[in-house]
Scaffold this motif. Structure first.
Motif, PDB file in Angstrom:
ATOM      1  N   ARG A   1      30.485 -88.601  36.057  1.00 40.86           N
ATOM      2  CA  ARG A   1      31.042 -87.736  35.016  1.00 40.86           C
ATOM      3  C   ARG A   1      30.165 -87.758  33.760  1.00 40.86           C
ATOM      4  O   ARG A   1      29.884 -86.722  33.165  1.00 40.86           O
ATOM      5  CB  ARG A   1      32.466 -88.197  34.697  1.00 40.86           C
ATOM      6  CG  ARG A   1      33.268 -87.284  33.846  1.00 40.86           C
ATOM      7  CD  ARG A   1      34.745 -87.670  33.780  1.00 40.86           C
ATOM      8  NE  ARG A   1      34.998 -89.076  33.493  1.00 40.86           N
ATOM      9  CZ  ARG A   1      35.454 -89.963  34.383  1.00 40.86           C
ATOM     10  NH1 ARG A   1      35.706 -89.604  35.625  1.00 40.86           N
ATOM     11  NH2 ARG A   1      35.663 -91.220  34.035  1.00 40.86           N
ATOM     12  N   VAL A   2      29.703 -88.934  33.383  1.00 36.38           N
ATOM     13  CA  VAL A   2      28.907 -89.074  32.160  1.00 36.38           C
ATOM     14  C   VAL A   2      27.496 -88.501  32.324  1.00 36.38           C
ATOM     15  O   VAL A   2      26.976 -87.849  31.420  1.00 36.38           O
ATOM     16  CB  VAL A   2      28.841 -90.564  31.738  1.00 36.38           C
ATOM     17  CG1 VAL A   2      27.830 -90.782  30.637  1.00 36.38           C
ATOM     18  CG2 VAL A   2      30.218 -91.046  31.300  1.00 36.38           C
ATOM     19  N   PHE A   3      26.894 -88.716  33.487  1.00 37.38           N
ATOM     20  CA  PHE A   3      25.493 -88.334  33.678  1.00 37.38           C
ATOM     21  C   PHE A   3      25.298 -87.013  34.411  1.00 37.38           C
ATOM     22  O   PHE A   3      24.167 -86.619  34.666  1.00 37.38           O
ATOM     23  CB  PHE A   3      24.744 -89.448  34.423  1.00 37.38           C
ATOM     24  CG  PHE A   3      24.496 -90.653  33.575  1.00 37.38           C
ATOM     25  CD1 PHE A   3      23.413 -90.697  32.724  1.00 37.38           C
ATOM     26  CD2 PHE A   3      25.362 -91.731  33.609  1.00 37.38           C
ATOM     27  CE1 PHE A   3      23.181 -91.805  31.926  1.00 37.38           C
ATOM     28  CE2 PHE A   3      25.143 -92.841  32.823  1.00 37.38           C
ATOM     29  CZ  PHE A   3      24.050 -92.880  31.978  1.00 37.38           C
ATOM     30  N   ARG A   4      26.356 -86.325  34.739  1.00 38.34           N
ATOM     31  CA  ARG A   4      26.261 -85.078  35.507  1.00 38.34           C
ATOM     32  C   ARG A   4      25.267 -84.087  34.899  1.00 38.34           C
ATOM     33  O   ARG A   4      24.397 -83.560  35.577  1.00 38.34           O
ATOM     34  CB  ARG A   4      27.637 -84.429  35.623  1.00 38.34           C
ATOM     35  CG  ARG A   4      27.626 -83.075  36.310  1.00 38.34           C
ATOM     36  CD  ARG A   4      29.019 -82.541  36.485  1.00 38.34           C
ATOM     37  NE  ARG A   4      29.753 -83.280  37.486  1.00 38.34           N
ATOM     38  CZ  ARG A   4      29.604 -83.109  38.802  1.00 38.34           C
ATOM     39  NH1 ARG A   4      28.751 -82.232  39.255  1.00 38.34           N
ATOM     40  NH2 ARG A   4      30.302 -83.824  39.650  1.00 38.34           N
ATOM     41  N   LYS A   5      25.370 -83.841  33.619  1.00 35.43           N
ATOM     42  CA  LYS A   5      24.497 -82.848  32.979  1.00 35.43           C
ATOM     43  C   LYS A   5      23.068 -83.355  32.828  1.00 35.43           C
ATOM     44  O   LYS A   5      22.130 -82.572  32.859  1.00 35.43           O
ATOM     45  CB  LYS A   5      25.062 -82.452  31.623  1.00 35.43           C
ATOM     46  CG  LYS A   5      26.341 -81.666  31.742  1.00 35.43           C
ATOM     47  CD  LYS A   5      26.883 -81.259  30.401  1.00 35.43           C
ATOM     48  CE  LYS A   5      28.199 -80.511  30.600  1.00 35.43           C
ATOM     49  NZ  LYS A   5      28.845 -80.202  29.338  1.00 35.43           N
TER      50      LYS A   5
ATOM     51  N   GLU B   1      26.595 -91.977  42.980  1.00 31.48           N
ATOM     52  CA  GLU B   1      25.841 -92.598  44.071  1.00 31.48           C
ATOM     53  C   GLU B   1      24.369 -92.198  44.013  1.00 31.48           C
ATOM     54  O   GLU B   1      23.480 -93.033  44.208  1.00 31.48           O
ATOM     55  CB  GLU B   1      26.446 -92.207  45.419  1.00 31.48           C
ATOM     56  CG  GLU B   1      27.773 -92.864  45.703  1.00 31.48           C
ATOM     57  CD  GLU B   1      28.468 -92.313  46.936  1.00 31.48           C
ATOM     58  OE1 GLU B   1      28.059 -91.245  47.438  1.00 31.48           O
ATOM     59  OE2 GLU B   1      29.439 -92.951  47.383  1.00 31.48           O
ATOM     60  N   SER B   2      24.130 -90.940  43.743  1.00 31.12           N
ATOM     61  CA  SER B   2      22.757 -90.456  43.627  1.00 31.12           C
ATOM     62  C   SER B   2      22.041 -91.136  42.465  1.00 31.12           C
ATOM     63  O   SER B   2      20.867 -91.507  42.574  1.00 31.12           O
ATOM     64  CB  SER B   2      22.766 -88.941  43.438  1.00 31.12           C
ATOM     65  OG  SER B   2      21.478 -88.468  43.201  1.00 31.12           O
ATOM     66  N   LEU B   3      22.747 -91.304  41.376  1.00 33.52           N
ATOM     67  CA  LEU B   3      22.183 -91.974  40.204  1.00 33.52           C
ATOM     68  C   LEU B   3      21.789 -93.406  40.543  1.00 33.52           C
ATOM     69  O   LEU B   3      20.691 -93.860  40.194  1.00 33.52           O
ATOM     70  CB  LEU B   3      23.200 -91.951  39.063  1.00 33.52           C
ATOM     71  CG  LEU B   3      22.737 -92.422  37.709  1.00 33.52           C
ATOM     72  CD1 LEU B   3      21.768 -91.414  37.110  1.00 33.52           C
ATOM     73  CD2 LEU B   3      23.923 -92.608  36.789  1.00 33.52           C
ATOM     74  N   MET B   4      22.660 -94.121  41.237  1.00 35.82           N
ATOM     75  CA  MET B   4      22.361 -95.502  41.620  1.00 35.82           C
ATOM     76  C   MET B   4      21.165 -95.558  42.571  1.00 35.82           C
ATOM     77  O   MET B   4      20.314 -96.438  42.468  1.00 35.82           O
ATOM     78  CB  MET B   4      23.574 -96.159  42.300  1.00 35.82           C
ATOM     79  CG  MET B   4      24.746 -96.437  41.388  1.00 35.82           C
ATOM     80  SD  MET B   4      24.406 -97.705  40.163  1.00 35.82           S
ATOM     81  CE  MET B   4      24.151 -96.721  38.720  1.00 35.82           C
ATOM     82  N   GLN B   5      21.092 -94.614  43.479  1.00 36.13           N
ATOM     83  CA  GLN B   5      20.011 -94.612  44.468  1.00 36.13           C
ATOM     84  C   GLN B   5      18.668 -94.249  43.848  1.00 36.13           C
ATOM     85  O   GLN B   5      17.645 -94.832  44.192  1.00 36.13           O
ATOM     86  CB  GLN B   5      20.342 -93.627  45.601  1.00 36.13           C
ATOM     87  CG  GLN B   5      19.394 -93.708  46.766  1.00 36.13           C
ATOM     88  CD  GLN B   5      19.440 -95.054  47.470  1.00 36.13           C
ATOM     89  OE1 GLN B   5      20.493 -95.656  47.612  1.00 36.13           O
ATOM     90  NE2 GLN B   5      18.298 -95.531  47.893  1.00 36.13           N
ATOM     91  N   ASN B   6      18.672 -93.310  42.912  1.00 33.94           N
ATOM     92  CA  ASN B   6      17.416 -92.752  42.411  1.00 33.94           C
ATOM     93  C   ASN B   6      16.936 -93.303  41.078  1.00 33.94           C
ATOM     94  O   ASN B   6      15.833 -92.958  40.641  1.00 33.94           O
ATOM     95  CB  ASN B   6      17.537 -91.233  42.306  1.00 33.94           C
ATOM     96  CG  ASN B   6      17.798 -90.592  43.645  1.00 33.94           C
ATOM     97  OD1 ASN B   6      17.241 -90.999  44.656  1.00 33.94           O
ATOM     98  ND2 ASN B   6      18.674 -89.609  43.664  1.00 33.94           N
TER      99      ASN B   6
END
Length: 123
Positions: free
Chosen positions: A70-74, A89-94
């Motif tokens: 929610r926080v990092f979507r944009k 999940e994408s944020l954690m992976q990348n």
């Protein structure tokens, strides 16, 4: 700290640990203090970091992923159809320890890094 493009963001390390694996606070605590059980200051710091996460209303793995999404979507230019959890999940992976592919390895590496940081700060 997460860096995406030229934007840097600071995250509580316990939030990152909770977002990486669906484990209990006890598991996180035990992994973070393993080898330093006698250091009451360090144990207290780990407990405080976990408690602060609960004060923010983040109690589970899913809640942490959804919050991050929610926080990092944009900032990460996520697709509209992606859920907050998928974005998290994408944020954690990348963005977190990108040289490691498994979240379990990332989790244990961060625990080791926390221990090393506290050791260096106390010396």
């Amino acid at each position: 700290m997460l860096s995406h493009g030229k934007n840097m963001s600071y995250l509580p390390v316990m939030m990152v640990l909770k977002a990486l694996l669906p484990v209990t606070d006890l598991y996180i605590y035990q992994n973070c203090i393993r080898g330093f059980e006698e250091d009451l200051y360090y144990c207290g710091c780990v407990q405080t970091m976990l408690r602060e996460l609960h004060d923010e209303g983040l109690h589970t793995h899913e809640e942490c992923l959804e919050f991050l999404g929610r926080v990092f979507r944009k900032r990460v230019y996520a697709m509209e159809w992606e859920t907050d959890r998928q974005v998290g999940e994408s944020l954690m992976q990348n963005t977190v320890l990108i040289h490691l592919t498994e979240n379990k390895d990332k989790f244990h590496m961060i625990c080791l890094m926390i221990k090393k940081l506290f050791q260096a700060a106390q010396d």
